[in-house]
Write a protein that holds these residues in place. Sequence first.
Motif, mmCIF file in Angstrom:
data_model
loop_
_atom_site.group_PDB
_atom_site.id
_atom_site.type_symbol
_atom_site.label_atom_id
_atom_site.label_comp_id
_atom_site.label_asym_id
_atom_site.label_seq_id
_atom_site.Cartn_x
_atom_site.Cartn_y
_atom_site.Cartn_z
ATOM 1 N N ASN A 50 0.825 -1.211 0.000
ATOM 2 C CA ASN A 50 0.000 0.000 0.000
ATOM 3 C C ASN A 50 0.864 1.268 0.000
ATOM 4 O OD1 ASN A 50 -2.400 -1.447 -0.016
ATOM 5 N ND2 ASN A 50 -2.581 -1.476 2.235
ATOM 6 N N THR A 51 1.937 1.261 0.803
ATOM 7 C CA THR A 51 2.834 2.429 0.851
ATOM 8 C C THR A 51 3.459 2.689 -0.507
ATOM 9 O OG1 THR A 51 3.343 1.948 3.167
ATOM 10 C CG2 THR A 51 4.837 3.413 2.004
ATOM 11 N N ASN A 52 3.906 1.612 -1.156
ATOM 12 C CA ASN A 52 4.508 1.780 -2.485
ATOM 13 C C ASN A 52 3.503 2.325 -3.482
ATOM 14 O OD1 ASN A 52 6.956 0.858 -1.564
ATOM 15 N ND2 ASN A 52 6.549 -1.284 -2.101
ATOM 16 N N ASN A 53 2.268 1.818 -3.404
ATOM 17 C CA ASN A 53 1.239 2.314 -4.314
ATOM 18 C C ASN A 53 0.954 3.803 -4.088
ATOM 19 O OD1 ASN A 53 0.911 -0.180 -5.551
ATOM 20 N ND2 ASN A 53 -0.666 -0.856 -4.084
ATOM 21 N N VAL A 54 0.912 4.215 -2.806
ATOM 22 C CA VAL A 54 0.668 5.635 -2.493
ATOM 23 C C VAL A 54 1.794 6.502 -3.039
ATOM 24 C CG1 VAL A 54 0.507 7.314 -0.624
ATOM 25 C CG2 VAL A 54 -0.789 5.176 -0.494
ATOM 26 N N ARG A 55 3.028 6.057 -2.826
ATOM 27 C CA ARG A 55 4.170 6.831 -3.338
ATOM 28 C C ARG A 55 4.162 6.890 -4.864
ATOM 29 N NH1 ARG A 55 9.364 5.032 0.450
ATOM 30 N NH2 ARG A 55 8.540 5.895 2.416
ATOM 31 N N LEU A 56 3.845 5.778 -5.496
ATOM 32 C CA LEU A 56 3.781 5.774 -6.952
ATOM 33 C C LEU A 56 2.712 6.738 -7.446
ATOM 34 C CD1 LEU A 56 4.664 4.606 -9.652
ATOM 35 C CD2 LEU A 56 3.010 2.733 -9.315
ATOM 36 N N LEU A 57 1.569 6.746 -6.762
ATOM 37 C CA LEU A 57 0.497 7.667 -7.133
ATOM 38 C C LEU A 57 0.942 9.117 -6.970
ATOM 39 C CD1 LEU A 57 -2.436 8.064 -8.012
ATOM 40 C CD2 LEU A 57 -3.100 7.922 -5.589
ATOM 41 N N GLU A 58 1.673 9.387 -5.893
ATOM 42 C CA GLU A 58 2.183 10.749 -5.681
ATOM 43 C C GLU A 58 3.123 11.162 -6.804
ATOM 44 O OE1 GLU A 58 3.985 10.754 -1.867
ATOM 45 O OE2 GLU A 58 2.076 10.824 -0.754
ATOM 46 N N GLU A 59 4.009 10.251 -7.219
ATOM 47 C CA GLU A 59 4.938 10.581 -8.297
ATOM 48 C C GLU A 59 4.190 10.844 -9.593
ATOM 49 O OE1 GLU A 59 8.157 11.018 -8.029
ATOM 50 O OE2 GLU A 59 8.233 10.509 -5.904
ATOM 51 N N ILE A 60 3.191 9.996 -9.880
ATOM 52 C CA ILE A 60 2.418 10.174 -11.109
ATOM 53 C C ILE A 60 1.649 11.496 -11.069
ATOM 54 C CG2 ILE A 60 0.514 9.261 -12.468
ATOM 55 C CD1 ILE A 60 1.426 6.448 -11.631
ATOM 56 N N GLU A 61 1.033 11.795 -9.913
ATOM 57 C CA GLU A 61 0.311 13.069 -9.783
ATOM 58 C C GLU A 61 1.252 14.253 -9.933
ATOM 59 O OE1 GLU A 61 -1.611 12.853 -6.040
ATOM 60 O OE2 GLU A 61 -3.356 11.729 -6.777
ATOM 61 N N PHE A 62 2.457 14.161 -9.384
ATOM 62 C CA PHE A 62 3.436 15.244 -9.509
ATOM 63 C C PHE A 62 3.769 15.489 -10.983
ATOM 64 C CE2 PHE A 62 7.914 16.426 -10.000
ATOM 65 C CZ PHE A 62 7.925 17.638 -9.335
ATOM 66 N N LEU A 63 4.045 14.398 -11.718
ATOM 67 C CA LEU A 63 4.390 14.551 -13.133
ATOM 68 C C LEU A 63 3.214 15.083 -13.938
ATOM 69 C CD1 LEU A 63 6.474 11.282 -13.691
ATOM 70 C CD2 LEU A 63 7.325 13.614 -13.454
ATOM 71 N N VAL A 64 2.012 14.569 -13.636
ATOM 72 C CA VAL A 64 0.834 15.018 -14.374
ATOM 73 C C VAL A 64 0.541 16.487 -14.079
ATOM 74 C CG1 VAL A 64 -1.666 14.733 -14.601
ATOM 75 C CG2 VAL A 64 -0.172 12.727 -14.566
ATOM 76 N N ASN A 65 0.648 16.881 -12.806
ATOM 77 C CA ASN A 65 0.323 18.262 -12.412
ATOM 78 C C ASN A 65 1.336 19.269 -12.932
ATOM 79 O OD1 ASN A 65 -1.971 17.412 -11.045
ATOM 80 N ND2 ASN A 65 -0.893 17.199 -9.085
ATOM 81 N N HIS A 66 2.614 18.876 -12.988
ATOM 82 C CA HIS A 66 3.660 19.842 -13.322
ATOM 83 C C HIS A 66 4.197 19.705 -14.743
ATOM 84 C CE1 HIS A 66 3.807 19.782 -8.872
ATOM 85 N NE2 HIS A 66 4.022 21.085 -9.027
ATOM 86 N N MET A 67 3.894 18.625 -15.415
ATOM 87 C CA MET A 67 4.410 18.454 -16.774
ATOM 88 C C MET A 67 3.297 18.221 -17.787
ATOM 89 S SD MET A 67 7.974 16.354 -16.404
ATOM 90 C CE MET A 67 8.387 16.844 -18.076
ATOM 91 N N ASP A 68 2.098 18.604 -17.439
ATOM 92 C CA ASP A 68 0.978 18.455 -18.354
ATOM 93 C C ASP A 68 0.554 19.838 -18.825
ATOM 94 O OD1 ASP A 68 -1.065 17.398 -19.838
ATOM 95 O OD2 ASP A 68 -2.505 17.456 -18.184
ATOM 96 N N LEU A 69 0.666 20.129 -20.084
ATOM 97 C CA LEU A 69 0.282 21.403 -20.675
ATOM 98 C C LEU A 69 -1.074 21.238 -21.351
ATOM 99 C CD1 LEU A 69 1.518 24.248 -21.008
ATOM 100 C CD2 LEU A 69 2.315 23.541 -23.267
#
Length: 887
Positions: free
Chosen positions: A269-288
Amino acid sequence: MTAIKHALQRDIFTPNDERLLSIVNVCKAGKKKKNCFLCATVTTERPVQVKVVKVKKSDKGDFYKRQTAWELRELAVVDAKDANKENPEFDLHFEKVYKWVASSTAEKNSFISCIWKLNQRYLRKKIDFVNVSSQLLEELPKAEESVPSGENQSVAGGDEETLDDYQELNTREEQDIEIMMEGCEYAISNAEAFAEKLSRELQVLDGANIQSIMASEKQVNTLMQLLDEALNEVDTIEGKLSSYEEMLQSVKEQMDQISQSNHLIQLSNTNNVRLLEEIEFLVNHMDLSKGHIKALQDGDLSSSKGIEACTDAAEALLQCMNVALRPGHDKLHAVKQQQHLFNDLREQFARRLTNHLNNVFVHQGHDQSATLAQHSVELSLPKHNPLHRDLLRYAKLMEWLKNAQREKYEGLTGNYVDYIARLYEREIKDFFEVAKIKMTGSTKEGKKFGLHGSSGKLTGSTSSLNKLPIQGGGSRRSQSSSLLDMGNMSASDLDVADRTKFDKIFEQVLSELEPLCLAEQDFISKFFKLQQQPSMPGSTAADGEEADGAVPSRHVSVGERQQTSTSDKDLVRHMMNKVFHCIEVELNNLIALGDKIDSFNSLYMLVKMSHHVWTAENVDPGSYLSTTLGNVLVTVKRNFDKCISTQIKQMEEVKISKKSKVGILPFVTGIEQFAELAETIFRNAERRGDLDKAYVKLIRAVYFNVEKVANESQKTPRDVVMMENFHHIFSTLSRLKISCLETERKEAKYKYTDHLQSYVIYSLGQPLEKLNHFFEGVEARVAQGVREEEVSYQLAFNKQELRKVIKEYPGKEVKKGLDNLYKKVDKHLCEEENLLQVVWHSMQDEFIRQYKHFVGLIGRCYPGSGITMDFTIQDILEYFSSIAQSH
């Protein structure tokens, strides 16, 4: 020391219910040795108070008195200075530091040990003992371990025993002791008998206890039997517990497996949460967004809405590209694809923006050129505010281009400078051409001053009035004004009108250039985002974005900001130099024309240029306008100095007429009018010091050349030339009240007075020549030792000879001689200065002085002879008055 201790206890501490525990004989360090005692005391009543008391011997007797007392809890630090060597010095840190020197090291150590023990027993606070031997502080615990508890309760054996542990009796113990002592009345008077009684009673009690134990043997056996039964029960319970433990062992193994499984689930579960955070970070900051992509690719850069949409999209793109990726993100395929997309969008939009702005520059330049015709007649420069207003809409996009594509930004900067420089060059040259035409009156008249067409170049050279005759020698008008020209009043009136016209035109030229340069520099700074201040505009917004975590950016230090500001200022200055490269040249040409028209125009230009330089430096000392006007001011100052040097040279080249009288020299009159003109121009000017220096040079040259002309004069006496001209200079300086020429004014007055006196004496000469020779012989005899009353007995100076000489000077002859003298003086003096009556009055005073001298000699050398002059002082006054009135 023991005797002193007992005396102090008795006289000082016992009356105060205090007990003295330790004492040390000390004196203050570094001063005259006045011994005193430091005492460690405790109160006899509870609660116990511990103090350090300073005791000093009284000056009036042999008794001791209490001087100062400190609570031990106020003591912060005890500094023994050296823990390894014997040193009698030590410091006590209360509210301030007290430095002491003990009479011996042993006393100091004993006192410090007592302080440490009191601290441990009563305060339990952390007093710092610095530079104190650890052995000294360990003595007390060892002593307490070796001494029995009964002995520690006694304090009568000395200072150390008083500090041993003491346990207070409780209430029940006190009551039992009182009852025991009441049962034995002699307990106090005969302690030994009391102790023997107590011992006997104790033996009786011990025997009774032994009999009671022996009597309870049967009960002991019963107790043992019960204990055996209890042990059997314990064995049975232990067997049951063993079986239970075996059963629980299997349960434990199952629980361990469940716990391990739960741990793996939690880790997943911890790994999944961290993976989700990384994906959200990339989507939020690198999505134009698609809207931003469309704006970057096809957005309208002509309309305000399109510019705003492109600006937002460009800023969003820059934020996506500048996002701080975490370790490992750059290896992701999706991240690489997105970065590649961002680079393509940046290149495409930067190229589109650059092309559009280049077209705007060219289009606006053509539109601005169309408005030049309406400004060609008026002395004004076209305003570029509409161009600046339109271009400032792209300011944020220029800032984006500066950060995203530095090469295209620099190329666009160079294109703007090239376009606008050509436009300004045409405008400024036409503007200066109109100014030159207005200065010279027309293009045809401008040819007289070497002005040809629109080139603005000057030809010819400044003419001078070399060898100009003062009287009867003719005169000619020069293009370059001089102090000699200023003697002609009609020409001077014409010059004033021309100079006023030139002054207004020159001021209008500077007034038009100043806002133009400032507006362009302000526009360049805002449009190209070249900061004039160390702090960047909009830094607050950037900080806010970093605080939200949306766009992490690199922290910019103050030094980096200052370095960026310096480079930006240099770039602004470089761009302004290119844009307005013709201003300094045109200004210098205009200044040269003004100097060629009239060299005195340099005075107007110096004042105006100085004022505008001062204004520009107050606005921005490092601006292009300030630097350029400063350079031009150097040229104006050089022309001003040249003008002054030319005036001095023309003074030196003046030639006088040998056939006419000199009078007031033209450059003397000229310096008066020059000073009046300069005072009018330089009123409240910033460069007053330059004028003061010029005044001194000019007036010194005038003094020198007046004296030179006076020496060369043949028709007019030297003293008359000096007297009249210096009188005129003195009157001028007194009227104008020029502070820097106060010394020269006094000098002019001195020279005028001195040469007036010389001329009077020279012209008057010896009006009664024979009488004067007679009395010179009389004075010679007196000087040889003959008494004054005996001079009349000398053959050559007797009374008869004196009467003969006096008869030769009747009143009519004297008046006739004075009348001839008046005519002679009238021929020498000029009418302009009107000094005839002044000179004539001085001659009258000098004649009366000689007359009184002769009368005095007659009275002293010929007493009682009755010999008198044929005329009196009243007659002399009438002669001078009638002669002056008749002419």
